[in-house]
Design a protein around this motif. Structure first.
Motif, mmCIF file in Angstrom:
data_model
loop_
_atom_site.group_PDB
_atom_site.id
_atom_site.type_symbol
_atom_site.label_atom_id
_atom_site.label_comp_id
_atom_site.label_asym_id
_atom_site.label_seq_id
_atom_site.Cartn_x
_atom_site.Cartn_y
_atom_site.Cartn_z
ATOM 1 N N LYS A 106 -25.471 -18.318 -9.605
ATOM 2 C CA LYS A 106 -26.477 -17.566 -10.468
ATOM 3 C C LYS A 106 -27.363 -18.539 -11.113
ATOM 4 N N SER A 136 -28.825 -14.508 -15.653
ATOM 5 C CA SER A 136 -28.926 -13.121 -15.499
ATOM 6 C C SER A 136 -28.627 -12.480 -17.172
ATOM 7 N N TYR A 171 -30.687 -15.005 -8.549
ATOM 8 C CA TYR A 171 -29.760 -15.726 -7.796
ATOM 9 C C TYR A 171 -30.194 -16.254 -6.694
ATOM 10 N N THR A 212 -26.919 -4.795 -15.116
ATOM 11 C CA THR A 212 -27.202 -6.610 -14.888
ATOM 12 C C THR A 212 -28.201 -6.748 -13.903
ATOM 13 N N ARG A 243 -30.908 -6.474 -9.136
ATOM 14 C CA ARG A 243 -30.247 -5.466 -10.361
ATOM 15 C C ARG A 243 -29.184 -4.928 -9.573
ATOM 16 N N GLY A 274 -30.793 -10.119 -12.807
ATOM 17 C CA GLY A 274 -30.483 -11.593 -12.710
ATOM 18 C C GLY A 274 -31.364 -11.895 -11.627
ATOM 19 N N GLU A 315 -24.670 -8.274 -6.066
ATOM 20 C CA GLU A 315 -25.683 -8.315 -7.477
ATOM 21 C C GLU A 315 -27.080 -7.665 -6.944
#
Length: 778
Positions: A607, A610, A596, A592, A588, A594, A565
């Motif tokens: 998660k 996101s 985490y 996407t 990133r 987010g 991720e």
């Protein structure tokens, strides 16, 4: 042919090894494993069952079973077993004599000599009681050996150690913890300085934390359980055993299910590794602090250590290795069977009529003198004749659950633990009616040699020999404890930007703690304020996260494997103060973006938030002091705000401010109080505070501002004309430091929370471009 027997009489397990001239080998004591539980069962005829047989019988009649009696050695209060009083020494002697009897039966003859181990931090008083155990057992010629020394002997048999090499032995067993530094000599090992330990801390406390976690999760089901019935007692005993197996399973897995079979009801309780780490982290952090004290007492820096040898079953918990490596940046060595190391090393221990060997046996005055004579820097001054007293174990956190009724608590404690004194609803390392450990230690003694509190770098100019790329450069072995009055500040001098420790009260003292080629920025300090995570960027490489200790240890890459991720970018992390191995990281990958929750080995836990698409930015997460919430900066086109989410990722984040806000930092003393940076309409940057839950008045000496969303009241502390950002709170919560200005002219300022004191730069002369500071957990 005769043979030698080494015995590790542990709090929870007992193991033995044999040697008859060849390599040592383990003696099988049990039917299911080489070691046996350190458990006794008093039969009606007055004889004791030992080990596995005692465990089986104790499941149905806990009043006759006794365990963990090693913790009670030296306690004048007897242990009651089926109404009969026994001293802990007498019970230990019964267990020891049984081990020797097993060896005699299997070998056809008694051993020629026995080596019995004991915790290194036991002083003269308790070592005399060890002799009493040997006398009561009536087992023949016996010598004693400190447990860490035995572990070091076994480690040296497998590793290539030379005379002068040093190792630290970290021994976390079932009921006690001790740690010491040893130096290899031509004839064996010598203990340097003063061993450290926590006598009432070990795997049984972690078992208890899991057990109480499950009992609390069951709630009313436990209150309805009839513990006077055989079915109820059997069910609870089985549950306790399953909790132990679940704890052990989480050393290799990230979650497990604990089966619960009660009369009339069957269910299960899920336990994750992250939850277990949250329960036990405060206690493990104390073992790390004890390790640091042992190093200082031995006059040993981390770069002088070949390894930290992990011994004892509880040392297999992954968080142990992580905390030690994060703090000391030293390799950890864990044997395949850490429960066997001490017994295997003990059987190889030999006494010799030399001062070095006498020091190894346990007189700490001789140890210090021999260490100094052998080239070690630990002096005899400050080492007490009685040995080291144990450090009180830290309390494990309490669950936010309704406590069980007193009668249920008493019954559960009685059924689940035999003579162990438990308190359902409190996660604690229980002091089992024992005293302070060892009355033989002199008051104020045992401090060992003095280590300078601060080592100042001779120059603020980075070394020209710093390597390019990720290759690490050795740092000076600086002892730099991070006190409440110190800041971590990134300074850009010449072409590189490094992290420095700077004293906010005496800014002339500063020490560089990174020398990587490139730029180091946005530091975030661990909950124990001994490790710093920072973002490192080097030419031609993606930004990555690194960690460095404040004691002069080498920096290392934080993740062993970068999460997918975070493939394209990774931002400033926020450390979870309630779980030291967890970080909230903005990342990133593709389109996407987010937030985490990850652990420090690079595993994605879950998660939090996101969103996929162009134009989104998530940054600057900060975890609340209770570890339940995280606030972060959110950008979507021209819409900017701070969002509040739960750390478990459940539910949708909610907006708590209405403008271009960032750099959030939670107050360490006032729940819900936040400091942050706001971009003013005139282009300036000002510092604000706010209670994000809308409860409280944050403005004492600043300027109250209009209400925000959800009734949040703001307070502006600076006017915004000078570009203020990146606030970080002092541990006392009464002031904070922040960055003022824009590159290339920036300063680090300190001001009081009430706004009555004007900000003051910590340096009167600017040593270089200064970046976001860190003062405590962000």
């Amino acid at each position: 042919m005769g043979y030698r027997l080494g015995v590790d009489l542990g709090t929870t397990f007992t193991a033995a090894a044999m040697r008859n001239g060849g390599p040592p080998s383990m003696l099988g004591l049990g039917n299911r494993a080489l070691q046996i539980p350190s458990v006794l069962y008093l039969q009606e005829d007055g004889q004791f069952l030992v080990g596995e047989a005692a465990e089986r019988r104790g499941a149905t009649d806990p009043s006759r079973v006794v365990r963990e009696f090693k913790r009670r050695i030296g306690d004048p209060i007897p242990l009651m077993v089926a109404g009969t009083p026994f001293s802990a020494q007498a019970l230990s002697a019964r267990l020891l004599s049984s081990v020797v009897a097993t060896a005699t039966e299997r070998r056809g003859a008694p051993p020629d000599e026995i080596v019995l181990t004991y915790p290194a931090n036991w002083g003269a008083y308790k070592r005399e009681l060890v002799d009493q155990v040997i006398s009561l057992a009536d087992i023949g010629p016996t010598v004693t050996c400190p447990e860490p020394q035995a572990a070091a002997i076994q480690y040296a048999a497998q590793a290539q150690l030379q005379a002068g090499d040093r190792v630290a032995v970290y021994d976390l067993g079932g009921g006690t913890f001790d740690v010491c530094v040893l130096e290899k000599t031509s004839s064996g090992f010598v203990i340097l300085g003063n061993p450290e330990g926590i006598e009432q801390l070990g795997g049984v406390d972690f078992d208890e934390a899991v057990f109480q976690h499950v009992v609390g999760a069951l709630g009313p089901a436990m209150e309805d359980l009839d513990l006077d019935s055989p079915e109820g007692r059997t069910a609870l005993t089985r549950l306790r055993r399953d909790c132990v197996e679940a704890k052990e399973a989480l050393s290799v897995d990230v979650d497990t299910m604990i089966p619960v079979t009660l009369p009339g009801r069957s269910t299960s309780v899920r336990l994750t590794r992250a939850e277990l780490e949250t329960l036990i982290a405060p206690a493990l952090e104390q073992t790390v602090e004890a390790t640091g004290r042992a190093l200082r007492a031995a006059g040993t820096t981390t770069d002088q250590l070949k390894a930290i040898v992990l011994v004892g079953g509880s040392s297999r918990i992954p968080l142990v290795s992580h905390l030690l490596q994060s703090r000391f940046s030293t390799p950890t060595a864990l044997d395949t069977h850490p429960k066997h190391d001490i017994a295997l090393g003990a059987v190889q221990f030999t006494e010799a009529p030399s001062t070095t060997q006498l020091a190894a046996v346990g007189d700490t005055r001789t140890q210090a003198a021999v260490a100094a004579g052998a080239g070690g820097v630990a002096g005899a001054a400050g080492v007490a004749a009685g040995g080291a007293a144990g450090t009180p174990a830290g309390l494990l956190p309490k669950p936010a659950r309704k406590p069980l009724p007193p009668q249920t608590r008493r019954l559960v404690a009685f059924v689940a633990g035999g003579v162990a004194v438990l308190a359902i609803g409190v996660f604690a390392a229980i002091q089992l009616l024992s005293g302070d450990g060892d009355s033989g230690r002199a008051a104020g003694s045992g401090t060992g040699p003095t280590v300078p509190a601060k080592s100042v770098s001779p120059s603020l100019t980075p070394s020209n020999s710093a390597p390019t790329g990720p290759t690490l450069k050795a740092l000076p072995a600086a002892a730099v404890p991070l006190s409440a009055s110190e800041l971590i500040i990134p300074l850009k001098i010449s072409t590189d930007e490094d992290l420095y420790v700077a004293d906010a009260n005496n800014p002339a003292e500063k020490t560089r703690i990174t020398t990587l080629k490139g730029n180091d920025s946005v530091p975030s300090i661990s909950p124990d304020r001994r490790s710093v995570v920072f973002r490192h960027s080097a030419e031609g490489q993606k930004d990555s996260l690194w960690v460095v200790g404040t004691d002069g240890s080498q920096p290392r890459a934080l993740f062993t494997k970068r999460p997918a991720e975070c493939a394209d970018s990774i931002g400033r992390p926020g450390w979870n103060s309630k779980a030291p191995s967890q970080l909230v990281v903005p990342c990133r990958a593709g389109k996407t973006t987010g937030l985490y929750l990850v652990d420090t080995d690079g595993r994605l836990l879950h998660k939090i938030f996101s969103k996929t698409g162009d134009g989104f930015i998530v940054s600057d997460p900060a975890v609340s002091t209770d570890g339940a919430r995280v606030i972060f900066e959110y950008h979507e086109g021209k819409q900017n705000a701070m969002m509040l989410a739960t750390l478990d990722g459940k539910g949708q984040p909610r907006r708590v401010t209405s403008a271009n806000d960032s750099d959030p930092a939670w107050s360490p003393v006032k729940p819900g109080l936040l400091a942050f940076r706001r971009a003013e309409t005139n282009g300036g940057l000002a510092l604000y505070t706010a209670f994000v839950d809308g409860v409280g008045a944050p403005c004492d000496g600043g300027q109250p501002r209009p209400l925000e969303v959800d009734g949040v009241t703001l307070c502006r502390l600076t006017d915004g004309s000078k570009g203020d950002q990146d606030p970080t709170w002092a541990p006392e919560g009464d002031r904070f430091a922040f960055k003022r200005g824009r590159n290339p002219s920036t300063t680090i300022q300190v001001m009081s929370l009430d706004g009555k004191l004007q900000p003051k730069p910590i340096w009167t002369t600017n040593p270089g471009s200064q970046n976001a500071p860190a003062w405590t957990t962000r």
